[in-house]
Design an enzyme around this catalytic site. Structure first.
Site, PDB file in Angstrom:
ATOM      1  N   CYS A  12       0.844  -1.201   0.000  1.00  7.09           N
ATOM      2  CA  CYS A  12       0.000   0.000   0.000  1.00  7.09           C
ATOM      3  C   CYS A  12       0.880   1.252   0.000  1.00  7.09           C
ATOM      4  O   CYS A  12       1.558   1.524  -0.971  1.00  7.09           O
ATOM      5  CB  CYS A  12      -0.975  -0.037   1.169  1.00  7.09           C
ATOM      6  N   ASP A  29      -9.578  -3.469  -6.626  1.00 10.76           N
ATOM      7  CA  ASP A  29      -9.097  -2.429  -5.705  1.00 10.76           C
ATOM      8  C   ASP A  29      -9.841  -1.133  -5.993  1.00 10.76           C
ATOM      9  O   ASP A  29      -9.648  -0.507  -7.041  1.00 10.76           O
ATOM     10  CB  ASP A  29      -7.594  -2.236  -5.897  1.00 10.76           C
ATOM     11  N   HIS A  50      -7.962  -4.497  -2.718  1.00 11.20           N
ATOM     12  CA  HIS A  50      -6.780  -3.889  -2.114  1.00 11.20           C
ATOM     13  C   HIS A  50      -6.361  -4.727  -0.907  1.00 11.20           C
ATOM     14  O   HIS A  50      -7.179  -5.367  -0.259  1.00 11.20           O
ATOM     15  CB  HIS A  50      -7.111  -2.461  -1.674  1.00 11.20           C
TER      16      HIS A  50
END
Length: 291
Positions: A168, A225, A260
């Protein structure tokens, strides 16, 4: 990831020279903002056969705490820098280091938010972003990662075989570091933001740096995501083909049915099949690159 990159322009620049480190110890457990942890899927890697624990890395304005794991008795182990999500160096990142150490690496995860605050003790993601993440300058992060490489070299690790991986926020940083350190041999960026606004804190985004990449990057992204639009991933793939020599051999793999944070085994977003496949792709990428 900063969902509102325009916010960055509202954040004042931080001094890189102050000596007040707000985080001097990593503690134990998972970050408050990720509770409750999915205990049934969270991977626990033991430290048998490893030298694992906290270290202090000298940086230009003091000492930065980090977590380090490597095989016991390893001689000239290759080095992998591990860059956390916005939650800092909590148990998931430490475990990731131990997994890499079991694969033969000296893995180092620095607490890169140490001057700005401790994200592990905050239970609100918006608060972590506003108070800590958006105030952590890229230049400071690059310098701190360089300091980790220097520390590893001083301890006998093989920094001629150097890689980086991150998740991330750390995925974005992995792209940036690939355009920063010519010593780097490979990078694996897990679902890191690729585009965004420019500011004093974050002057460049990965998309801006394809012409400057010095190490090939493996990008691992989720097709579901919602924070990283698939069109930005596709645009990055096209841009890489027109970039530096390292950019041209970089690759992006998209897992169509993954959200994600699909590698984060302690969260509901975890997808076992995709996470395990991505891990093997990363290790193969490092080996292919001589790390």
């Amino acid at each position: 990831m900063n969902p509102n990159p325009e916010f960055d322009s509202l954040v004042p620049a931080q001094s890189f020279d102050r000596r007040s480190f707000l985080v001097t110890s990593l503690g134990a457990g998972f970050a408050l903002a990720v509770q409750p942890v999915m205990a049934q899927t969270a991977i626990r890697t033991d430290d048998s056969g490893l030298l694992a624990g906290e270290i202090k890395v000298p940086v230009k304005d003091g000492e930065m705490v980090a977590y380090r794991a490597l095989p016991k008795g390893a001689s000239k182990a290759p080095v992998v820098l591990v860059v956390s999500e916005i939650f800092g160096v909590h148990e998931y990142i430490k475990d990731t280091c131990r997994r890499l150490a079991k694969a033969g690496y000296c893995a180092i995860a620095p607490e890169l938010f140490a001057r700005q605050g401790d994200p592990r003790g905050i239970d609100s993601i918006p608060e972590i972003l506003a108070k800590i993440v958006y105030k952590t300058p890229d230049a400071q992060v690059m310098s701190d990662l360089d300091a980790c490489v220097a520390w590893a070299a001083s301890k006998g690790a093989d920094t001629n075989r150097l890689a980086i991986t991150g998740f991330c926020w750390g995925g974005r940083i992995s792209w940036l570091y690939s355009a920063h350190n010519p010593q780097l041999k490979a990078a694996a960026a897990w679902y890191g933001r690729l585009v965004g606004g420019a500011s004093e804190i974050t002057p460049k985004q990965p998309m801006d740096l394809v012409g400057q990449l010095m190490a090939p990057v493996l990008g691992l992204y989720g097709g579901l995501d919602t924070g990283i639009p698939l069109e930005t991933v596709e645009s990055m793939e096209k841009a890489l083909k027109q970039g530096s020599a390292a950019a041209k051999v970089s690759e992006i793999h998209v897992y169509d049915n993954a959200p994600h944070a699909f590698h984060a085994d302690y969260r509901p977003s975890y997808r076992k099949e995709e996470a395990e496949d991505g891990w093997q792709r990363m290790l193969a990428w490092f080996r292919k690159s001589g790390v």
